[in-house]
Enzyme design. Structure first.
Site, PDB file in Angstrom:
ATOM      1  N   PRO A   2       0.701 -19.652  14.872  1.00 32.87           N
ATOM      2  CA  PRO A   2       1.695 -18.836  15.583  1.00 32.87           C
ATOM      3  C   PRO A   2       2.477 -19.652  16.621  1.00 32.87           C
ATOM      4  CG  PRO A   2      -0.443 -17.744  15.541  1.00 32.87           C
ATOM      5  CD  PRO A   2      -0.657 -19.136  15.035  1.00 32.87           C
ATOM      6  N   GLU A   3       3.791 -19.492  16.608  1.00 34.53           N
ATOM      7  CA  GLU A   3       4.648 -20.112  17.616  1.00 34.53           C
ATOM      8  C   GLU A   3       5.303 -18.979  18.418  1.00 34.53           C
ATOM      9  OE1 GLU A   3       7.161 -23.184  15.926  1.00 34.53           O
ATOM     10  OE2 GLU A   3       5.774 -23.498  14.277  1.00 34.53           O
TER      11      GLU A   3
END
Ligand code: ZN
Length: 285
Positions: A2-3
């Site tokens: 996840p960014e």
């Protein structure tokens, strides 16, 4: 992994679920989540407090609870927060139970790198974030000039600069590749040698890809899911990332994959000219 867009997607979905509700209990099944604090210490700090706001900074989800107590949740590789999953959900590590009968929340994480950390008081929160995070890319301080100032005199490749959270908070492997392609900058270009015009272009493209990622509900390559278990869709909009061997959508040349900042990196070396004297190390797959 996840960014920023994936964390922001989770945040937006959770705001109506958790804000204004009182945390009754926090069942930490895996003590590694909050280490070095013991689960009992975290429970004592949080239980009985109302969630005033759910914020985000970089890839951190910040739970602001009454009395200026903050829980900082990081999803790392495979973490996600699911609303009201059935008991016994796979990879559940922490369960948030609220004082009302409404939905519970579970932190699920196959690889167990996700974390929950505490900050007591606004000064502790600021110190925690300042020590770890640089400019917030969706905030007002994110300008080409600010990026250029942060990079002055440095020789690291631009991709490594972008992945270092102390420079830009929230950009990871996917969105760095996409932004560099759109800005026409080779990932291995030494960061101190970008022109002001390149910094301005890179700044604009980072904002564009992050906002497009949020609009698409994030990217799902591995395990990322929304709070209701649905997958993100931005992977269908990638221009270079994970497109090795496919034609560049701008010029038709084959997308290549090589190592930059220790990560598998995708680029079109026609649209993103390789700097003189720089070699790429191809990846086996
Ligand atoms: Zn191209």
């Amino acid at each position: 992994m996840p960014e920023l867009p994936e964390v922001e997607t989770i945040r937006r979905q959770l705001v109506p679920v958790v804000e204004g509700r009182t945390l009754h209990s926090l069942d930490v099944a895996d003590a590694r989540w909050c280490a070095p604090l013991a689960p009992a210490e975290v429970r004592a700090a949080l239980e009985g407090r109302t969630v005033e706001a759910l914020r985000r900074r970089g890839k951190y989800l910040i739970w602001a609870l009454e009395g200026d107590v903050f829980l900082l949740v990081h999803l790392r590789m495979t973490g996600t927060l699911l609303v009201d999953p059935p008991p016994g959900t796979r990879y559940e590590r922490v369960r948030f139970v609220f004082a009302d009968d409404g939905p519970q929340l579970a932190f699920c994480d196959a690889r167990r790198f996700g974390t929950g950390e505490l900050a007591l008081g606004p000064d502790a929160l600021a110190a925690f974030l300042d020590a770890r995070l640089g400019i917030e890319p969706l905030g007002p301080d994110f300008t080409g000039a600010a990026l250029r100032a942060a990079a002055r005199g440095r020789r690291a490749p631009v991709k490594a600069f972008l992945l270092d959270q102390r420079n830009v908070a929230g950009v990871g492997n996917i969105y760095a590749d996409e932004a560099l392609f759109r800005a026409g900058i080779h990932p291995l270009r030494p960061v101190g040698r970008l022109t002001p015009a390149q910094w301005d272009a890179l700044r604009d493209e980072i904002v564009t890809v992050l906002e497009a990622g949020i609009d698409a509900g994030g990217s799902t390559i591995d395990d990322f899911r929304h709070t209701d278990g649905v997958y993100g869709a931005f992977q269908h909009e990638f221009l270079v990332h994970r497109r090795r061997g496919e034609p560049c959508l701008t010029c038709g040349r084959e997308i290549v994959k090589f190592v930059a900042a220790g990560r598998g990196t995708y680029a079109c070396e026609s649209c993103q000219p390789r700097p003189r004297g720089v070699r790429t190390r191809a990846m086996a797959r």
